[in-house]
Write an enzyme that holds these catalytic residues in place. Sequence first.
Site, short mmCIF file in Angstrom:
data_model
loop_
_atom_site.label_atom_id
_atom_site.label_comp_id
_atom_site.label_asym_id
_atom_site.label_seq_id
_atom_site.Cartn_x
_atom_site.Cartn_y
_atom_site.Cartn_z
N CYS A 60 0.87 -1.06 -0.03
CA CYS A 60 -0.09 -0.13 0.12
C CYS A 60 0.93 1.30 0.23
O CYS A 60 2.07 1.23 -0.26
CB CYS A 60 -1.02 0.12 1.10
SG CYS A 60 -0.21 0.15 2.78
N ASN B 145 2.45 1.36 4.27
CA ASN B 145 2.60 0.26 4.84
C ASN B 145 2.42 0.23 6.45
O ASN B 145 3.18 -0.18 7.35
CB ASN B 145 4.10 -0.27 4.63
CG ASN B 145 4.51 -1.55 5.11
OD1 ASN B 145 5.50 -2.20 5.80
ND2 ASN B 145 3.33 -2.54 5.08
N CYS C 157 -1.39 0.55 7.18
CA CYS C 157 -2.76 0.39 7.20
C CYS C 157 -3.16 -1.02 6.50
O CYS C 157 -3.28 -2.02 7.14
CB CYS C 157 -3.40 1.45 6.70
SG CYS C 157 -3.27 2.87 7.76
N ARG C 158 -3.39 -0.76 5.05
CA ARG C 158 -3.86 -2.12 4.29
C ARG C 158 -2.99 -3.12 4.35
O ARG C 158 -3.42 -4.19 4.53
CB ARG C 158 -4.31 -1.19 3.05
CG ARG C 158 -5.33 -0.37 3.11
CD ARG C 158 -5.66 0.23 1.79
NE ARG C 158 -4.47 1.23 1.45
CZ ARG C 158 -4.34 1.99 0.43
NH1 ARG C 158 -5.25 1.89 -0.64
NH2 ARG C 158 -3.37 2.85 0.18
N SER C 159 -1.66 -2.92 3.92
CA SER C 159 -0.79 -3.89 3.50
C SER C 159 -0.32 -4.65 5.06
O SER C 159 -0.23 -6.00 4.87
CB SER C 159 0.44 -3.67 2.86
OG SER C 159 1.13 -2.55 3.55
N ASP D 129 -7.83 3.61 0.84
CA ASP D 129 -6.97 4.02 2.08
C ASP D 129 -7.87 4.62 3.12
O ASP D 129 -8.41 5.68 3.08
CB ASP D 129 -5.84 4.92 1.52
CG ASP D 129 -4.84 5.32 2.55
OD1 ASP D 129 -4.90 4.85 3.60
OD2 ASP D 129 -3.90 5.87 2.13
#
Length: 159
Positions: free
Chosen positions: A8, A11, A13-15, A125
């Site tokens: 993401c 690095n 939140c999402r990943s 995001d």
Amino acid sequence: MIRVLFVCLGNICRSPMAEGLFRQMVQQSGHDARIEADSCGVGDYHVGEPPDPRAIREARQREVDITDLRGRVIRQEDFNHFNYILCMDADNLSALQEMAPDNGRAQVGLLMDFADDSTGVEIGDPYFGNTDNFGNVADQITAGCRGLLRHLRLEEASD
């Protein structure tokens, strides 16, 4: 060994949620000796930092601990070390495609391309949103990771 890298922007939140959720699925499926996962960002904004507290909380609600993960930025060698480099949105995909070497072995794409009926869908995001956004993002990530694991099992069976 099949290696998957989730990407993401920063690095945090999402990943890292994708890495943690996918690792849990792989372990529960009994494939943890054959499949490994990592995560990184296309930007170096949060190198060395732990995941966002909202991401940690959302993962914990799903019985996944991501507190030990630390932000890192993608490296050129990742394109040859990993089989799959899967990102969360079109901006990340574009950045990855620009930096990918011509001879890289990794398949670069969107995580949601592996979810049922979600080809081309982005995972937004949640960083500037509210806590509810993290739950929605985790649901999308879970769907993408389930589809990816199904795909890898099929790929593994054909080897």
